[in-house]
Design a protein around this motif. Structure first.
Motif, PDB file in Angstrom:
ATOM      1  N   HIS A  37     -44.780  70.716  49.935  1.00  0.00           N
ATOM      2  CA  HIS A  37     -43.625  69.820  49.875  1.00  0.00           C
ATOM      3  C   HIS A  37     -43.413  69.129  51.222  1.00  0.00           C
ATOM      4  CE1 HIS A  37     -41.589  72.101  46.283  1.00  0.00           C
ATOM      5  NE2 HIS A  37     -42.562  71.305  45.897  1.00  0.00           N
ATOM      6  N   ARG A  38     -43.564  69.881  52.288  1.00  0.00           N
ATOM      7  CA  ARG A  38     -43.387  69.308  53.627  1.00  0.00           C
ATOM      8  C   ARG A  38     -44.439  68.241  53.922  1.00  0.00           C
ATOM      9  NH1 ARG A  38     -41.981  75.164  56.356  1.00  0.00           N
ATOM     10  NH2 ARG A  38     -39.700  74.927  56.427  1.00  0.00           N
ATOM     11  N   HIS A  39     -45.672  68.493  53.515  1.00  0.00           N
ATOM     12  CA  HIS A  39     -46.728  67.509  53.728  1.00  0.00           C
ATOM     13  C   HIS A  39     -46.457  66.225  52.940  1.00  0.00           C
ATOM     14  CE1 HIS A  39     -49.728  70.919  54.917  1.00  0.00           C
ATOM     15  NE2 HIS A  39     -48.970  70.535  55.937  1.00  0.00           N
ATOM     16  N   ILE A  40     -45.898  66.387  51.753  1.00  0.00           N
ATOM     17  CA  ILE A  40     -45.541  65.218  50.939  1.00  0.00           C
ATOM     18  C   ILE A  40     -44.474  64.399  51.653  1.00  0.00           C
ATOM     19  CG2 ILE A  40     -44.400  64.484  48.796  1.00  0.00           C
ATOM     20  CD1 ILE A  40     -45.847  66.913  47.443  1.00  0.00           C
ATOM     21  N   VAL A  41     -43.487  65.066  52.220  1.00  0.00           N
ATOM     22  CA  VAL A  41     -42.441  64.356  52.968  1.00  0.00           C
ATOM     23  C   VAL A  41     -43.048  63.635  54.175  1.00  0.00           C
ATOM     24  CG1 VAL A  41     -40.363  64.625  54.375  1.00  0.00           C
ATOM     25  CG2 VAL A  41     -40.552  65.829  52.209  1.00  0.00           C
ATOM     26  N   ASP A  42     -44.004  64.267  54.850  1.00  0.00           N
ATOM     27  CA  ASP A  42     -44.671  63.618  55.983  1.00  0.00           C
ATOM     28  C   ASP A  42     -45.332  62.312  55.544  1.00  0.00           C
ATOM     29  OD1 ASP A  42     -43.924  65.637  57.711  1.00  0.00           O
ATOM     30  OD2 ASP A  42     -45.821  66.723  57.550  1.00  0.00           O
ATOM     31  N   ALA A  43     -45.952  62.328  54.360  1.00  0.00           N
ATOM     32  CA  ALA A  43     -46.602  61.127  53.833  1.00  0.00           C
ATOM     33  C   ALA A  43     -45.565  60.059  53.495  1.00  0.00           C
ATOM     34  CB  ALA A  43     -47.438  61.470  52.595  1.00  0.00           C
ATOM     35  N   LEU A  44     -44.409  60.489  52.998  1.00  0.00           N
ATOM     36  CA  LEU A  44     -43.332  59.541  52.703  1.00  0.00           C
ATOM     37  C   LEU A  44     -42.806  58.914  53.994  1.00  0.00           C
ATOM     38  CD1 LEU A  44     -41.288  61.515  49.987  1.00  0.00           C
ATOM     39  CD2 LEU A  44     -42.913  59.660  49.609  1.00  0.00           C
ATOM     40  N   VAL A  45     -42.646  59.722  55.021  1.00  0.00           N
ATOM     41  CA  VAL A  45     -42.198  59.212  56.319  1.00  0.00           C
ATOM     42  C   VAL A  45     -43.166  58.158  56.843  1.00  0.00           C
ATOM     43  CG1 VAL A  45     -41.846  59.810  58.750  1.00  0.00           C
ATOM     44  CG2 VAL A  45     -40.898  61.284  56.959  1.00  0.00           C
ATOM     45  N   ALA A  93     -49.349  60.195  49.614  1.00  0.00           N
ATOM     46  CA  ALA A  93     -48.257  60.896  48.946  1.00  0.00           C
ATOM     47  C   ALA A  93     -48.633  61.232  47.507  1.00  0.00           C
ATOM     48  CB  ALA A  93     -46.990  60.050  48.978  1.00  0.00           C
ATOM     49  N   GLU A  94     -49.255  60.285  46.817  1.00  0.00           N
ATOM     50  CA  GLU A  94     -49.673  60.534  45.432  1.00  0.00           C
ATOM     51  C   GLU A  94     -50.737  61.618  45.368  1.00  0.00           C
ATOM     52  OE1 GLU A  94     -51.315  58.273  41.419  1.00  0.00           O
ATOM     53  OE2 GLU A  94     -51.242  57.159  43.319  1.00  0.00           O
ATOM     54  N   ILE A  95     -51.726  61.543  46.254  1.00  0.00           N
ATOM     55  CA  ILE A  95     -52.797  62.550  46.266  1.00  0.00           C
ATOM     56  C   ILE A  95     -52.220  63.944  46.492  1.00  0.00           C
ATOM     57  CG2 ILE A  95     -54.774  63.400  47.598  1.00  0.00           C
ATOM     58  CD1 ILE A  95     -55.525  60.442  48.075  1.00  0.00           C
ATOM     59  N   LEU A  96     -51.312  64.055  47.464  1.00  0.00           N
ATOM     60  CA  LEU A  96     -50.733  65.358  47.790  1.00  0.00           C
ATOM     61  C   LEU A  96     -49.894  65.905  46.639  1.00  0.00           C
ATOM     62  CD1 LEU A  96     -49.668  64.754  51.503  1.00  0.00           C
ATOM     63  CD2 LEU A  96     -51.599  66.115  50.675  1.00  0.00           C
ATOM     64  N   MET A  97     -49.135  65.037  45.972  1.00  0.00           N
ATOM     65  CA  MET A  97     -48.321  65.491  44.845  1.00  0.00           C
ATOM     66  C   MET A  97     -49.203  65.924  43.683  1.00  0.00           C
ATOM     67  SD  MET A  97     -45.418  66.221  43.534  1.00  0.00           S
ATOM     68  CE  MET A  97     -44.027  65.403  44.322  1.00  0.00           C
ATOM     69  N   ARG A  98     -50.227  65.150  43.390  1.00  0.00           N
ATOM     70  CA  ARG A  98     -51.120  65.516  42.287  1.00  0.00           C
ATOM     71  C   ARG A  98     -51.833  66.836  42.590  1.00  0.00           C
ATOM     72  NH1 ARG A  98     -52.619  60.876  38.615  1.00  0.00           N
ATOM     73  NH2 ARG A  98     -54.239  62.303  37.932  1.00  0.00           N
ATOM     74  N   ARG A  99     -52.235  67.017  43.839  1.00  0.00           N
ATOM     75  CA  ARG A  99     -52.899  68.265  44.235  1.00  0.00           C
ATOM     76  C   ARG A  99     -51.931  69.437  44.132  1.00  0.00           C
ATOM     77  NH1 ARG A  99     -55.377  67.518  49.883  1.00  0.00           N
ATOM     78  NH2 ARG A  99     -56.661  66.037  48.692  1.00  0.00           N
TER      79      ARG A  99
END
Length: 239
Positions: free
Chosen positions: A185-193, A200-206
């Motif tokens: 979740h934190r990595h996804i937020v980093d991608a959003l930032v 962000a899409e790759i991280l969420m799908r993974r």
């Protein structure tokens, strides 16, 4: 006495909320027949509001009404779970990509603060439970809203939301997944930032693919355990 003057729609909404939580947490088990008299007595709900609540739960896909057999809690079998997670991976990945360009800096900052609250809750349970409350305290719900795509919001934060919560509840107590899920979740937020929608899409799908792998393995273990128990029972009875 004041309850007598409460609008029935409000009573039905309260009943729907209570029954929804009972289904998600397994208090009302999958496949269980829902007897109106029993539910009314158990939860202190009038029959009118209860019927309306059950109709609402049908709309959420948490309850299935079978002709001549009444209403039952939905059963999340492997096929249904696989289909749901496949849809979830695609839709939430899309929502994440879109949110990367549409969420405000303040909204992303609030999302990061939300994860810190999640971390505190996990620590309070010694790393054993990661249950996200409904709505504003739900990381995935907030990203769906942040996509600003009404079709995605209607599906992920509306029509499919409680069914998805029911699925996610099953992995919320898998200790091996709790801290990795928070970190993802934190990595996804980093991608959003970084406003990196593709990442962000790759991280969420993974992230969701990993959740399905964990729950699939759990279902396999449950099946194997039930098979062993059944075999031992048959052997002991001499059948």
């Amino acid at each position: 006495m004041l309850a007598l003057h409460t609008p029935e729609g409000t009573l039905a909404d309260v009943a729907s909320t209570r029954l929804t939580q009972a289904i998600i947490t397994g208090e009302l088990i999958q496949g269980q027949k829902l007897n109106e008299s029993d539910l009314a007595e158990r939860y202190g709900i009038g029959r009118g509001p209860l019927r309306e609540a059950l109709r609402q739960l049908e709309g959420m896909r948490l309850v299935k009404r079978i002709p001549h057999a009444g209403a039952r809690v939905v059963t999340l079998d492997r096929e249904m779970m696989a289909d749901l997670y496949a849809v979830r991976e695609a839709l939430e990945g899309m929502a994440c990509r879109t949110a990367a360009t549409r969420m405000t800096d303040a909204e992303i900052g609030t999302l990061r603060l939300l994860l810190e609250k999640h971390a505190e809750q996990i620590e309070a349970t010694d790393g054993q439970i990661y249950v996200q409350s409904e709505g504003d305290f739900d990381f995935h719900y907030q990203i769906a809203l942040g996509s600003r795509n009404q079709m995605l919001i209607d599906l992920l934060a509306g029509e499919l939301y409680q069914l998805l919560r029911m699925c996610r509840y099953r992995t919320s107590r898998l200790s091996k997944r709790i801290l990795p899920a928070l970190q993802q979740h934190r990595h996804i937020v980093d991608a959003l930032v970084a406003r990196d929608g593709e990442l962000a899409e790759i991280l969420m799908r993974r992230h969701i693919s990993g959740a399905w792998k964990s729950i699939s393995e759990m279902m396999d273990e449950e099946h194997d355990s039930n098979t062993i128990t059944y075999t031992r029972s048959k052997t002991a009875s001499g059948s």
